[in-house]
Design a protein around this motif. Structure first.
Motif, mmCIF file in Angstrom:
data_model
loop_
_atom_site.group_PDB
_atom_site.id
_atom_site.type_symbol
_atom_site.label_atom_id
_atom_site.label_comp_id
_atom_site.label_asym_id
_atom_site.label_seq_id
_atom_site.Cartn_x
_atom_site.Cartn_y
_atom_site.Cartn_z
ATOM 1 N N UNK A 103 0.830 -1.206 0.000
ATOM 2 C CA UNK A 103 0.000 0.000 0.000
ATOM 3 C C UNK A 103 0.865 1.257 0.000
ATOM 4 N N UNK A 104 1.905 1.273 0.785
ATOM 5 C CA UNK A 104 2.742 2.474 0.887
ATOM 6 C C UNK A 104 3.477 2.762 -0.409
ATOM 7 N N UNK A 105 3.870 1.716 -1.127
ATOM 8 C CA UNK A 105 4.554 1.931 -2.407
ATOM 9 C C UNK A 105 3.662 2.638 -3.416
ATOM 10 N N UNK A 106 2.365 2.578 -3.224
ATOM 11 C CA UNK A 106 1.422 3.213 -4.161
ATOM 12 C C UNK A 106 1.199 4.693 -3.847
ATOM 13 N N UNK A 161 0.657 17.919 -3.872
ATOM 14 C CA UNK A 161 -0.135 16.970 -4.660
ATOM 15 C C UNK A 161 0.119 15.565 -4.112
ATOM 16 N N UNK A 162 -0.935 14.858 -3.794
ATOM 17 C CA UNK A 162 -0.816 13.500 -3.265
ATOM 18 C C UNK A 162 -1.550 12.552 -4.206
ATOM 19 N N UNK A 163 -0.873 11.468 -4.567
ATOM 20 C CA UNK A 163 -1.473 10.444 -5.425
ATOM 21 C C UNK A 163 -1.404 9.104 -4.710
ATOM 22 N N UNK A 164 -2.541 8.452 -4.591
ATOM 23 C CA UNK A 164 -2.606 7.117 -4.001
ATOM 24 C C UNK A 164 -3.152 6.173 -5.073
ATOM 25 N N UNK A 165 -2.239 5.511 -5.807
ATOM 26 C CA UNK A 165 -2.645 4.606 -6.890
ATOM 27 C C UNK A 165 -2.919 3.225 -6.286
ATOM 28 N N UNK A 166 -4.048 3.131 -5.619
ATOM 29 C CA UNK A 166 -4.360 1.958 -4.814
ATOM 30 C C UNK A 166 -5.222 0.928 -5.550
ATOM 31 N N UNK A 167 -5.822 1.313 -6.668
ATOM 32 C CA UNK A 167 -6.633 0.345 -7.410
ATOM 33 C C UNK A 167 -5.745 -0.799 -7.898
ATOM 34 N N UNK A 168 -6.179 -2.025 -7.617
ATOM 35 C CA UNK A 168 -5.411 -3.185 -8.053
ATOM 36 C C UNK A 168 -4.289 -3.587 -7.133
ATOM 37 N N UNK A 175 -8.081 -6.215 -2.129
ATOM 38 C CA UNK A 175 -7.462 -5.300 -3.091
ATOM 39 C C UNK A 175 -8.022 -3.888 -2.933
ATOM 40 N N UNK A 176 -7.242 -2.928 -3.420
ATOM 41 C CA UNK A 176 -7.676 -1.542 -3.398
ATOM 42 C C UNK A 176 -8.866 -1.307 -4.310
ATOM 43 N N UNK A 177 -9.810 -0.489 -3.835
ATOM 44 C CA UNK A 177 -11.040 -0.248 -4.594
ATOM 45 C C UNK A 177 -10.843 0.795 -5.685
ATOM 46 N N UNK A 178 -10.062 1.842 -5.408
ATOM 47 C CA UNK A 178 -9.930 2.938 -6.375
ATOM 48 C C UNK A 178 -8.703 3.770 -6.050
ATOM 49 N N UNK A 179 -8.180 4.443 -7.078
ATOM 50 C CA UNK A 179 -7.137 5.454 -6.868
ATOM 51 C C UNK A 179 -7.775 6.688 -6.240
ATOM 52 N N UNK A 180 -7.020 7.387 -5.405
ATOM 53 C CA UNK A 180 -7.498 8.647 -4.838
ATOM 54 C C UNK A 180 -6.369 9.673 -4.914
ATOM 55 N N UNK A 181 -6.739 10.934 -5.092
ATOM 56 C CA UNK A 181 -5.769 12.017 -5.179
ATOM 57 C C UNK A 181 -6.284 13.230 -4.419
ATOM 58 N N UNK A 182 -5.377 14.121 -4.087
ATOM 59 C CA UNK A 182 -5.769 15.402 -3.506
ATOM 60 C C UNK A 182 -4.690 16.433 -3.806
#
Length: 384
Positions: free
Chosen positions: A166-169, A205-212, A220-227
């Motif tokens: 998770x953290x790598x994403x 800018x924060x990107x959490x590419x957690x989908x997959x 598994x991750x449900x969706x990518x989230x950003x802020x």
């Protein structure tokens, strides 16, 4: 694991006998047509036809050797087409979007070989089906302006066992150079904070590419989230409880000071505890209840929560006689109403509040305890 790739070619059938050449050099004809050569073009795909449990984030590629594509489509179980692009040579098609969980995808491709002969390719594969998908949220929210002590927080709806995955994403990009680190505060929350307070006016800018992303246990991750958010001006509150004064600093210089009454000195359970916390909420009015100490439904104005342990900075005209003179509260910082309003109007969520001089320390059970840990302890909580 993917199965071996299957190569699909259209071969033209040979009919009749093959012509023979006599020893004399004269051709002896048979009764059939000349031998037909198979097309040169070969189409392959990754993942291979009939592959199962395919990743939903790895790109899908369809490639033709000795030819160029005239048509390539990849469709999901409902018949919707997956976006993709051909390269300039028109010999490789690559998907341009993530796949869906638990779907069957079907290839259909046509190409023309360098020999001018057409070939076609069809087949399907299946994507992985998670045991569960886990939602994540990001804070601060988009377009927020926050104080220099504000951490970035990723919270998960369920426990994450593979924290490293998770953290790598997760990535943090800043408009100014900032040293910082992620730290897991629980199996459902990971925060990022800078080593020192944020530089004022930093854009983040924060990107959490957690989908997959596989969190472990088939989850598994449900969706990518950003802020995207902005750090505001540098404002820090400092309270040395024996002084009965709350001082507000801007860019390191004293900006304002207000007489206050803090938690009772004699009872550590009622102290305004030592430590660095942040403004968590700004509430024009709040209701305070503590049956243990004999009060319920007490309404106060201009309230800034600084922990979920029960401490606020707020107006308390009922304690006017002690403000600036004696610590008599149950842990909150009491101000005159006009001062509470002035401070409330100046505050941002994420402004640091530094408390010293008390007998007790803030417990690290508060929802925002990021600044209660020294830097080395904070870094030790990273999964990477």
């Amino acid at each position: 694991m993917y199965e071996r790739r299957k190569v699909f070619k259209i071969a033209l059938a040979a009919g009749g006998a093959v012509g023979l050449v006599a020893c004399s050099g004269e051709e002896v004809s048979g009764s059939g047509a000349p031998d037909a050569q198979p097309p040169k073009a070969e189409i392959t795909a990754e993942p291979a036809v009939d592959a199962a449990e395919v990743s939903v984030t790895a790109p899908v590629t369809v490639t033709v050797a000795e030819g160029s594509f005239t048509e390539v489509t990849l469709t999901n179980s409902e018949g919707g087409e997956v976006r993709g692009e051909l390269n300039a040579e028109k010999n490789t098609w690559t998907s341009a979007e993530s796949l869906g969980y638990g779907q069957t995808y079907t290839y259909a491709a046509k190409a023309t070989g360098t020999d001018g002969k057409p070939v076609e390719f069809t087949g399907s594969f299946g994507t992985l089906q998670p045991a569960a998908v886990i939602r994540a949220t990001l804070n601060p929210i988009d377009n927020a302006e926050v104080g220099v002590g504000m951490p970035i927080s990723v919270k998960f709806d369920a426990a994450v066992s593979d924290r490293a995955a998770a953290q790598r994403a997760l990535t943090v990009e800043t408009s100014k150079e900032v040293e910082g680190s992620w730290a897991w505060l629980s199996d459902r929350q990971v925060d990022w904070r800078p080593r020192e307070y944020w530089p004022a006016n930093t854009e983040v800018n924060v990107t959490a590419k957690l989908y997959g992303v596989h969190y472990g246990g088939g989850n598994y991750g449900k969706a990518d989230v950003t802020t995207k958010f902005t750090i505001g001006r540098n404002q820090v509150v400092k309270i040395h409880t024996p002084d009965h004064v709350m001082r507000v600093y801007r860019d390191g210089a004293e900006h304002a000071s207000y007489p206050c009454s803090n938690g009772k000195d004699a009872d550590p359970n009622l102290n305004t505890p030592n430590g660095t916390v942040i403004v968590m909420t700004r509430e024009p009015t709040s209701i305070f209840d503590n049956e243990r100490y004999g009060y319920t439904d007490v309404k106060k104005k201009w309230c800034c929560r600084i922990s979920n342990h029960g401490e606020y900075i707020h107006e308390n005209e009922e304690n006017r006689a002690n403000i600036g003179k004696k610590n008599t509260s149950h842990g909150c910082v009491n101000l005159f109403e006009k001062d509470a309003k002035a401070y409330f109007d100046s505050a941002l969520i994420g402004d640091p509040v530094e408390v010293t001089g008390a007998k007790a320390d803030f417990p690290t059970t508060s929802a925002v305890m990021d600044w209660l840990l020294d830097w080395e302890t904070w870094k030790s909580k990273s999964a990477l």
